[in-house]
Design an enzyme around this catalytic site. Structure first.
Site, PDB file in Angstrom:
ATOM      1  N   ARG A  15       0.915  -1.315   0.064  1.00 45.84           N
ATOM      2  CA  ARG A  15      -0.160   0.014   0.163  1.00 45.84           C
ATOM      3  C   ARG A  15       0.895   1.192   0.066  1.00 45.84           C
ATOM      4  O   ARG A  15       2.053   1.275   0.052  1.00 45.84           O
ATOM      5  CB  ARG A  15      -1.003   0.110   1.331  1.00 45.84           C
ATOM      6  CG  ARG A  15      -2.196  -0.994   0.964  1.00 45.84           C
ATOM      7  CD  ARG A  15      -2.913  -1.097   2.576  1.00 45.84           C
ATOM      8  NE  ARG A  15      -1.997  -1.508   3.671  1.00 45.84           N
ATOM      9  CZ  ARG A  15      -2.400  -1.545   4.791  1.00 45.84           C
ATOM     10  NH1 ARG A  15      -3.596  -1.621   5.146  1.00 45.84           N
ATOM     11  NH2 ARG A  15      -1.786  -2.490   5.726  1.00 45.84           N
ATOM     12  N   LYS A  75       1.800   2.194   7.284  1.00 43.50           N
ATOM     13  CA  LYS A  75       2.098   1.427   8.401  1.00 43.50           C
ATOM     14  C   LYS A  75       2.984   2.118   9.457  1.00 43.50           C
ATOM     15  O   LYS A  75       3.755   2.901   8.764  1.00 43.50           O
ATOM     16  CB  LYS A  75       2.672   0.060   8.174  1.00 43.50           C
ATOM     17  CG  LYS A  75       1.693  -1.136   7.479  1.00 43.50           C
ATOM     18  CD  LYS A  75       0.625  -1.200   8.279  1.00 43.50           C
ATOM     19  CE  LYS A  75       0.898  -2.376   9.436  1.00 43.50           C
ATOM     20  NZ  LYS A  75      -0.209  -2.273  10.337  1.00 43.50           N
ATOM     21  N   TYR A  94      -0.691   4.642  10.579  1.00 48.32           N
ATOM     22  CA  TYR A  94      -1.269   3.647  11.822  1.00 48.32           C
ATOM     23  C   TYR A  94       0.079   3.260  12.698  1.00 48.32           C
ATOM     24  O   TYR A  94       1.007   2.936  12.146  1.00 48.32           O
ATOM     25  CB  TYR A  94      -1.510   2.285  11.089  1.00 48.32           C
ATOM     26  CG  TYR A  94      -3.222   2.163  10.325  1.00 48.32           C
ATOM     27  CD1 TYR A  94      -4.248   2.459  11.251  1.00 48.32           C
ATOM     28  CD2 TYR A  94      -3.058   2.131   9.101  1.00 48.32           C
ATOM     29  CE1 TYR A  94      -5.479   2.522  10.377  1.00 48.32           C
ATOM     30  CE2 TYR A  94      -4.313   2.135   8.341  1.00 48.32           C
ATOM     31  CZ  TYR A  94      -5.346   2.330   9.072  1.00 48.32           C
ATOM     32  OH  TYR A  94      -6.481   2.278   8.430  1.00 48.32           O
ATOM     33  N   HIS A  96      -0.496   1.851  16.268  1.00 46.34           N
ATOM     34  CA  HIS A  96      -0.603   0.664  17.302  1.00 46.34           C
ATOM     35  C   HIS A  96       0.233   0.473  18.406  1.00 46.34           C
ATOM     36  O   HIS A  96       1.146  -0.397  18.374  1.00 46.34           O
ATOM     37  CB  HIS A  96      -0.670  -0.604  16.390  1.00 46.34           C
ATOM     38  CG  HIS A  96      -1.675  -0.952  15.424  1.00 46.34           C
ATOM     39  ND1 HIS A  96      -3.279  -0.610  15.707  1.00 46.34           N
ATOM     40  CD2 HIS A  96      -1.786  -0.530  13.830  1.00 46.34           C
ATOM     41  CE1 HIS A  96      -3.841  -0.655  14.642  1.00 46.34           C
ATOM     42  NE2 HIS A  96      -3.192  -0.590  13.509  1.00 46.34           N
ATOM     43  N   GLU A 118      -5.650   4.839  13.692  1.00 45.65           N
ATOM     44  CA  GLU A 118      -6.659   4.182  14.497  1.00 45.65           C
ATOM     45  C   GLU A 118      -7.263   4.912  15.768  1.00 45.65           C
ATOM     46  O   GLU A 118      -8.485   3.937  16.631  1.00 45.65           O
ATOM     47  CB  GLU A 118      -5.834   2.807  14.948  1.00 45.65           C
ATOM     48  CG  GLU A 118      -4.780   2.992  16.022  1.00 45.65           C
ATOM     49  CD  GLU A 118      -3.385   3.153  15.542  1.00 45.65           C
ATOM     50  OE1 GLU A 118      -2.510   2.961  16.582  1.00 45.65           O
ATOM     51  OE2 GLU A 118      -3.308   3.637  14.491  1.00 45.65           O
ATOM     52  N   ASP A 270      -2.378  -6.728  15.162  1.00 42.51           N
ATOM     53  CA  ASP A 270      -1.934  -5.488  15.342  1.00 42.51           C
ATOM     54  C   ASP A 270      -2.018  -4.638  16.749  1.00 42.51           C
ATOM     55  O   ASP A 270      -1.092  -3.804  16.889  1.00 42.51           O
ATOM     56  CB  ASP A 270      -2.659  -4.358  14.324  1.00 42.51           C
ATOM     57  CG  ASP A 270      -2.067  -4.433  12.862  1.00 42.51           C
ATOM     58  OD1 ASP A 270      -0.896  -4.652  12.860  1.00 42.51           O
ATOM     59  OD2 ASP A 270      -2.893  -4.251  12.098  1.00 42.51           O
TER      60      ASP A 270
END
Length: 368
Positions: A15, A75, A94, A96, A118, A270
């Site tokens: 991505r 990511k 993201y 996490h 998130e 995740d």
């Protein structure tokens, strides 16, 4: 503002942080966009597409981080990127954090402004930047679960939908959020016998109203899960506590209750995973066995369908990216409390309570 879009370097992550259409929107708003060479190729977007949209192409990831006042990613930064992140730089991706202490400590040291997709919230309390990837992950969890139930992949050799004269497979979905509902719908569409669990009775009532007839609802507790496991062929675990570690719903001592060759897909990996026996895997090495049970715990499931995922993600993130670029992160967060919820770190201080609690770190409320 100068905005950088680096190429993702996590294992099999194809991505990219923005489509050419998203870049064009930023350029129309008067911003400079710098894209690393080849960043969009995995998603089907050529450098020429970005150039046509008004971006400038830079040869190396170091160049993008060096020039970008805000970095848009998919990511979390991984180890080779840690030294590239600098004080005051906005990183929008993201993260996490609650599942990765090394990343948390690295971003604290960097002094960057870390805004996590998130934990951005909508006015209705939803997670608008998590929803599109949760939709993809939920649907893919059934694709992957069905694949690894096949005998050549190590599974029991069970077809999810069965055939006339042979019962369909039994699928247990833990969590009736976005991932869980999408997983249940996909499994039901293939003809499986599906049970979806949650601790919210209103959510279960809604599922009972809208789901196909081959989806049953069940209140989620250890007793009920243990009763289901012996007859279940595929478990999809999708529990989520926003920004915090996922609770363990299946423990090691529960695995012997399942049939050998059954499959567990842990979409919550995740956020640390929802099994005692979970550990992150990759698309190149997606599974491992514990007690004869196949565990699938790929940490970036939507990365396997990058064209769809990138389009869906940019649709959701771009309004926030434009707001951050136009107003600056502080003013943007003053005007949008939901965006402010996404700010996990500023200048080495943890500003999201669940992250601080996960690692026993000092918590500093975000005071704009």
């Amino acid at each position: 503002m100068k905005i950088g879009i680096p190429k993702e370097i996590k294992n099999n992550e194809n991505r990219v942080g923005a489509t050419p259409a998203g870049v064009a929107e930023l350029v129309r708003n008067g911003h400079e966009v710098y894209v690393q060479r080849g960043a969009g190729e995995g998603s089907g977007f050529a450098d020429a597409d970005y150039i046509q949209a008004g971006a400038k192409i830079l040869p190396a990831i170091e160049d993008v981080y060096s020039i970008g006042e805000m970095i848009i990613k998919v990511k979390e930064p991984i180890k080779p990127e840690y030294p590239l992140v600098r004080k005051g730089q906005v990183i929008f991706t993201y993260f996490h954090f609650a599942s990765d202490l090394e990343l948390t400590e690295a971003m604290i040291r960097s002094g960057a402004v870390c805004i996590a997709y998130e934990t951005v919230t909508g006015r209705d309390g939803s997670l608008p930047l998590l929803i599109p990837m949760s939709e993809v992950a939920g649907r893919m969890s059934i694709q992957e679960g069905a694949r690894f139930l096949e005998k050549p992949q190590g599974g029991r050799g069970v077809l999810l939908g069965g055939v006339p004269g042979v019962k369909p497979a039994k699928v247990l979905v833990l969590g009736a959020g976005v991932v869980g509902r999408n997983a249940a719908l996909m499994a039901a569409g293939l003809g499986a016998d599906v049970t979806i669990c949650d601790i919210s009775l209103p959510t279960l009532r809604h599922c009972a109203d809208v789901m196909p007839k081959n989806v049953k609802t069940l209140f989620s507790n250890r007793h009920n899960i243990e009763k289901e496991l012996p007859e279940t062929d595929l478990v999809v675990s999708s529990v989520l506590v926003p920004g915090a570690k996922a609770p363990h719903l299946i423990t090691r001592d529960m695995l012997p209750m399942m049939k050998k060759g059954s499959v567990i897909v842990d979409v919550a990996i995740d956020q640390g995973g929802s099994l005692d026996t979970s550990k992150p895997t990759t698309h190149s090495d997606p599974i491992y066995e514990v007690n004869g049970i196949i565990h699938y715990a790929v940490a970036n499931i939507p990365g396997a369908v990058p064209f769809t995922s990138t389009m869906a993600l940019t649709n959701a993130t771009m309004p926030y990216v434009v707001k951050l670029a136009n107003l600056g992160w502080q003013e943007a967060c003053r005007r949008d409390a939901g965006l402010a919820d996404g700010v996990n770190m500023v200048d080495g201080k943890v500003t999201y309570k669940a992250v601080a609690e996960a690692w026993d770190l000092p918590y500093t409320p975000l005071n704009l």
